[in-house]
Design an enzyme around this catalytic site. Sequence first.
Site, short mmCIF file in Angstrom:
data_model
loop_
_atom_site.label_atom_id
_atom_site.label_comp_id
_atom_site.label_asym_id
_atom_site.label_seq_id
_atom_site.Cartn_x
_atom_site.Cartn_y
_atom_site.Cartn_z
N ASP A 352 33.08 41.85 46.34
CA ASP A 352 33.88 41.17 47.19
C ASP A 352 34.31 42.15 48.40
O ASP A 352 34.27 43.15 48.40
CB ASP A 352 35.29 40.69 46.24
N ASP A 544 38.60 41.69 42.90
CA ASP A 544 39.97 42.08 42.68
C ASP A 544 40.46 41.45 41.29
O ASP A 544 41.72 41.75 40.91
CB ASP A 544 40.87 41.57 43.81
N ASP A 548 38.28 36.10 41.27
CA ASP A 548 36.91 36.37 41.03
C ASP A 548 36.72 36.21 39.60
O ASP A 548 35.51 36.74 39.07
CB ASP A 548 36.50 37.80 41.58
#
Length: 651
Positions: A352, A544, A548
């Site tokens: 990410d 995080d 996700d």
Amino acid sequence: MKKKKVNLRELKPKSAEVHTHDDGHNHGHSDSSSFDTYIPAIISFTMLIIGIGLDYFDISFFKDWVRIAWYGIAYLPVGFPVIKEGWKSIIRGNFFTEFLLMSIATIGAFAIGEYPEGVAVMLFYAVGELFQNAAVNRAKGNIKALLDVRPKEATVFRDNDYINVSPEEVTIGEKIQVRVGEKIPLDGVLLSDKASLNTAALTGESKPDSLLKESKVYAGSINLESVIEIKVTNTFEDSSIARILDLVQNATARKSKTELFIRQFARIYTPIVVFLAIGVTFLPYFFVDDYVFQNWLYRALIFLVISCPCALVISIPLGYFGGLGAASRNGILFKGASFLDAMTKINTLVMDKTGTVTKGVFKIKEIKAIGWEESQFMKYLIAMEEQSTHPVAKAIMEYKENGDDYDAKEVSEIAGKGLKGIINGKTVLVGNKALMIDNDITIPNETDSLVESIVLVSIDHTFAGYVVIADELKEDAKETITELHNVGVKNIMMLSGDKDSITQQVAKELNIEKAKGGLLPEDKLNEVETLKQNPENKVAFIGDGINDAPVLAASNVGIAMGGLGSDVAIETADVIIQTDQPSKVVRAIKISRSTRKIVWQNIILAFGVKAIVLILGAGGLATMWEAVFADVGVALLAILNAIRLQRMNWS
């Protein structure tokens, strides 16, 4: 085969504890390494040395029953606990244990008159067990140290006074006080203006963490400066430290495939060894002309001692204990040894952007004032942004400038476009390109090439400049990508929900070749699933841990960044980085690979030495002393190899 710690603690105080884990091992607390624990072995060793000396000098009274009694007494302190455990195992239906192997071998040695060797074999086995137990405790020391982080009491405000209670008795919403040097007992929000906390026990970071009012604080942190007050947000059972303790304590329950294979192997291997020893004793009668029962029985006893699977059964979990402990000391939590193994195979890393390689906090990157002094331009902008709670507004408010502030009047928000107001009698517009176009403000072409978030400003119907707002890269982000390539992770991809232009720019800055922006969580999941369709790709995803979660679950290894306060991260991820440092992923890979390397070194060492000495023993070329080395000696070498993980520098 289930291996239990031999109870060599008959002379130990009753207060000593033994904890039984799910793997069937009994591991004593650190007190098992105290002097008392070694008293039985010391007694046996002293009597053995004296007996060998009396034999050597052929002392007249040391004959027949005196000699047998002497060595018998020398045998009991170390031999009786083993025989006792072997008998208990038989009663439970577990016939083929190493206790039975050692009992048969040593009692057999007495039966054929090899008294010193019988005592020596059992003595070295017992000492090996003690060393193994001490090594396991040492390897698990980093994990056990977390138990000391558990706060013992909380100072809570009740009935207009502060009283000390157990953390379990404090409820959500209550106010607690933490004095200097005390551990924060529960998760909460800081009510005091500021605090300096030592979070090393939770994150592995020694640098103090400076926090301001309304910041989140976590149980287990140590207050370094002044007395602080905290509003409790989680019960003790749900606190971060309680979840982490539970996770780490249970990590050893998730066995690696190597560990599971060795345990299954030992269950099959041990009975085979017993029957082979019987064969070594009796089958030569049919094939050897000068068959002597006592000689072949001696060879069979040697065979039993050599084949005892101690080194394999203890050194492999010990290696994984070492890896898990080294990782936790570095602020990396693996949910089990199986994920240590999985991490060694990772060749594709998907990450990410926001909160993973960037700080997730907007900062002013560039200020461009046109026709105005920068300080005066910023006063107009700040006066307007004071009326907004947008993250971009918060970034602008951090701009510090001396002098009197301006007051904005008649400020109104134009949905999706920005703000309009009056300052010093001038109309001020602050917002995006659409807001400027709606008010016929001419915008310079240079703004079209900017990919970051920009705030355009018009003062008195004239374009006055712009401010570029960007999410800062983490300090170790670039280094992380370089190091990932160095450790063999060649395929690195960035997936982000942020707009594609910003994602591509960050990827370019970090030398990441593949990047996609503007993705929803389900889009990220589809990308990872596509990568996994190629069986050669072993995919790790680092995010995080909040939005996700689906991708973390779908990856071969899910890594949650900054998971200390995230319930979702704890639940979903396989590996949790307790700090916000992406470089810890590289460290996790290095620890995993070193752990696996040491485990396989131990397997090869154990099998190799045992195979050689087994052949020599069956051929009559090895004595009980070589057998002891093949068993206890190899186990100790494997232990020394495994504890190297505790001494390695991973920085």
